[in-house]
Design an enzyme around this catalytic site. Structure first.
Site, PDB file in Angstrom:
ATOM      1  N   LYS A 275      -1.387  -0.898  -4.135  1.00 20.31           N
ATOM      2  CA  LYS A 275      -2.583  -0.125  -3.811  1.00 20.31           C
ATOM      3  C   LYS A 275      -2.147   1.313  -3.560  1.00 20.31           C
ATOM      4  CE  LYS A 275      -5.119  -0.049   0.265  1.00 20.31           C
ATOM      5  NZ  LYS A 275      -5.862  -0.704   1.349  1.00 20.31           N
ATOM      6  N   LEU A 276      -2.759   2.248  -4.296  1.00 21.11           N
ATOM      7  CA  LEU A 276      -2.427   3.662  -4.116  1.00 21.11           C
ATOM      8  C   LEU A 276      -3.468   4.309  -3.221  1.00 21.11           C
ATOM      9  CD1 LEU A 276      -1.660   4.759  -7.810  1.00 21.11           C
ATOM     10  CD2 LEU A 276      -0.068   3.804  -6.116  1.00 21.11           C
ATOM     11  N   LYS A 277      -3.015   5.083  -2.259  1.00 18.07           N
ATOM     12  CA  LYS A 277      -3.937   5.910  -1.493  1.00 18.07           C
ATOM     13  C   LYS A 277      -4.312   7.102  -2.371  1.00 18.07           C
ATOM     14  CE  LYS A 277      -4.039   3.740   2.544  1.00 18.07           C
ATOM     15  NZ  LYS A 277      -5.290   3.224   3.138  1.00 18.07           N
TER      16      LYS A 277
ATOM     17  N   LYS B  28     -10.106  -6.328   8.381  1.00 17.28           N
ATOM     18  CA  LYS B  28      -9.036  -5.946   9.298  1.00 17.28           C
ATOM     19  C   LYS B  28      -9.379  -6.518  10.660  1.00 17.28           C
ATOM     20  CE  LYS B  28      -7.482  -1.739   7.063  1.00 17.28           C
ATOM     21  NZ  LYS B  28      -7.769  -0.294   6.898  1.00 17.28           N
TER      22      LYS B  28
ATOM     23  N   ASN C 159     -10.197   5.851   1.604  1.00 12.67           N
ATOM     24  CA  ASN C 159     -10.518   6.079   3.024  1.00 12.67           C
ATOM     25  C   ASN C 159     -11.636   7.101   3.209  1.00 12.67           C
ATOM     26  OD1 ASN C 159      -7.212   5.417   3.288  1.00 12.67           O
ATOM     27  ND2 ASN C 159      -8.538   4.397   4.776  1.00 12.67           N
TER      28      ASN C 159
ATOM     29  N   GLU D  63     -11.450   1.086  -3.277  1.00  8.94           N
ATOM     30  CA  GLU D  63     -11.780   0.794  -1.884  1.00  8.94           C
ATOM     31  C   GLU D  63     -12.335   2.022  -1.172  1.00  8.94           C
ATOM     32  OE1 GLU D  63      -8.498  -1.033   0.122  1.00  8.94           O
ATOM     33  OE2 GLU D  63      -9.307  -0.698   2.121  1.00  8.94           O
TER      34      GLU D  63
ATOM     35  N   ASP E 159     -14.217  -1.248   3.430  1.00  2.75           N
ATOM     36  CA  ASP E 159     -13.305  -1.380   4.569  1.00  2.75           C
ATOM     37  C   ASP E 159     -14.065  -0.833   5.785  1.00  2.75           C
ATOM     38  OD1 ASP E 159     -11.343  -0.937   6.513  1.00  2.75           O
ATOM     39  OD2 ASP E 159      -9.879  -0.064   5.177  1.00  2.75           O
TER      40      ASP E 159
ATOM     41  N   GLY F  92      -4.324  -4.124   6.431  1.00  2.00           N
ATOM     42  CA  GLY F  92      -3.366  -3.844   7.505  1.00  2.00           C
ATOM     43  C   GLY F  92      -3.561  -2.464   8.086  1.00  2.00           C
TER      44      GLY F  92
ATOM     45  N   ASP G  83      -7.366   3.182  -2.790  1.00  2.00           N
ATOM     46  CA  ASP G  83      -8.112   3.269  -1.518  1.00  2.00           C
ATOM     47  C   ASP G  83      -8.257   4.737  -1.148  1.00  2.00           C
ATOM     48  OD1 ASP G  83      -9.229   3.004   0.976  1.00  2.00           O
ATOM     49  OD2 ASP G  83      -7.449   2.121   1.926  1.00  2.00           O
TER      50      ASP G  83
ATOM     51  N   SER H 194       0.857  -1.168   0.000  1.00  2.00           N
ATOM     52  CA  SER H 194       0.000   0.000   0.000  1.00  2.00           C
ATOM     53  C   SER H 194       0.903   1.231   0.000  1.00  2.00           C
ATOM     54  CB  SER H 194      -0.883  -0.047   1.252  1.00  2.00           C
ATOM     55  OG  SER H 194      -1.604   1.147   1.394  1.00  2.00           O
TER      56      SER H 194
HETATM   57 MG    MG Z   1      -8.783   0.946   3.486  1.00  2.00          MG
END
Ligand code: MG
Length: 372
Positions: free
Chosen positions: A162-164, A264, A191, A215, A240, A292, A189, A136
């Site tokens: 995985k790119l934020k 998670k 968030n 995500e 998530d 994670g 992702d 990530s």
């Molecule tokens: Mg996430």
């Protein structure tokens, strides 16, 4: 078997490099560790992933410390037979606080598997000797830096990235990474950083640049917005933060808001709940994977054991120890192996040992609770 003592340590580990998400930047990780000891002298370790500030969820180091010290640890010490299941049932009367509960629940899993001389993976029904993992990558200062960073991880052997992302850091960085690495298994992702009205734009760049999985773009309560994004999409919509228990998963499955489930251990309250949610998702043909929380080796070992079980079919967000920390709390370290995998430890319990010398170096406080 009854517990003899529980120790609650607060630790601060410096990260190798800052990790930036749509929530903010982390330079070091402050977290709680739980060490249980049963009357036969066998230990068990668990990690509480709650951060200093309640950004990912409503829990923080301070709230977790309070509920552990004042409610959950005394509860565990009173149990005539302290198992992850008996603790989980007894702790149900306290709402939420899942990260704090997970710290004790996972420590009890480790303790039981050690007492039985079995690996935690086997105890959970895991059969895989190695688990597939990806990396990530946090938000970077520039697109060029991001592309170089991704290149370094691919050189190191990671096969999934995985790119934020967040508003203002999405289509350009995603396009640049895709241009440089046309065959990469690329996930993003957010968030919860986007309003539901952004669905059209997200769909456009995700499809254009062949993103395999998007995500949690929308707020955790916006289950229907995720369902609208998932309808007809040629990428998976992963939940998530939205899924914390059986009821929230059921809503997400019924409304078809989830086509990939990030499990998670911390978010769902432990290994037992994690296994059962992933099993439920699998029955609805939704694949799961282990996410994670920048855990130290203690939490990572629990995550690896979970990822070795059958419902977890997508690559986990569990990088090698040297991705996060110069000095980790456990030995042996997790090392990236062939085919972008980590080896599942075979020793009793989690199969890793906490190095007390390193723990003492980074420990900020410690308190021991004994059975009365
Ligand atoms: Mg996430």
């Amino acid at each position: 078997m009854r517990l003899k003592a529980v120790r609650l340590d607060e630790v601060e580990l410096p990260l190798i490099e800052p990790f930036e998400t749509s929530f903010g930047i982390e330079n070091r990780r402050r977290f709680l560790l739980v060490r249980v000891e049963s009357w036969d002298g066998v230990e068990g370790w668990g990690e509480c992933a709650a951060a200093v500030d309640p950004l990912y969820s409503s829990e923080s180091v301070a709230t977790a410390r309070w509920i552990l010290a004042e409610r959950l640890i005394p509860l565990a010490l009173r149990l005539p037979a302290a198992s992850p299941e008996s603790f989980g049932r007894a702790a149900e009367r306290f709402r939420g606080n899942r990260m704090a509960k997970a710290a004790l629940e996972t420590a009890l899993h480790d303790n039981r598997a050690r007492r039985e001389g079995r690996s935690l993976s086997r105890r959970l029904g895991g059969r895989r000797p190695r688990v597939r993992v990806g990396v990530s990558v946090g938000i970077q200062p520039t697109v060029a830096k991001l592309v170089r960073r991704v290149g370094r991880y691919l050189d190191a052997g990671y096969e999934r990235v995985k790119l934020k992302v967040r508003p203002g850091w999405d289509s350009l960085p995603v396009a640049a990474v895709r241009r440089e690495y046309p065959d990469l298994d690329l996930w993003v992702d957010a968030n919860q950083a986007y309003p539901p009205s952004a669905a059209g734009l997200i769909r456009a760049w995700a499809e254009k640049f062949s993103v395999a999985q998007v995500e949690q773009p929308f707020p955790e309560r916006s289950v229907l917005a995720h369902a609208a994004l998932a309808e007809g999409a040629n990428f998976r919509v992963c939940l998530d933060e939205s899924v914390v228990d059986a009821a929230s998963l059921e809503d997400a499955l019924l409304s078809r808001a989830v086509t990939s489930l990030n499990v998670k251990v911390a978010r769902v309250g432990g290994l037992g709940p994690g296994l059962s949610l992933a099993g439920e998702a699998a029955r609805a043909d939704v694949p799961s994977w282990v996410g994670g929380m920048l855990e130290s080796g203690v939490g990572r070992a629990h995550n690896v054991a979970l990822a070795s079980t059958r419902p977890f079919v997508l690559s986990a967000d569990l990088s090698a120890s040297d991705r996060y920390y110069r000095e980790d709390l456990t030995d042996p370290p997790f090392v990236l192996g062939r085919g972008s995998t980590l080896e599942v430890p075979r020793g009793p319990g989690t199969g890793v040992e906490v190095v007390e010398r390193v723990l003492r170096k980074y420990r900020r406080s410690s308190r021991t609770f004994r059975a009365g």
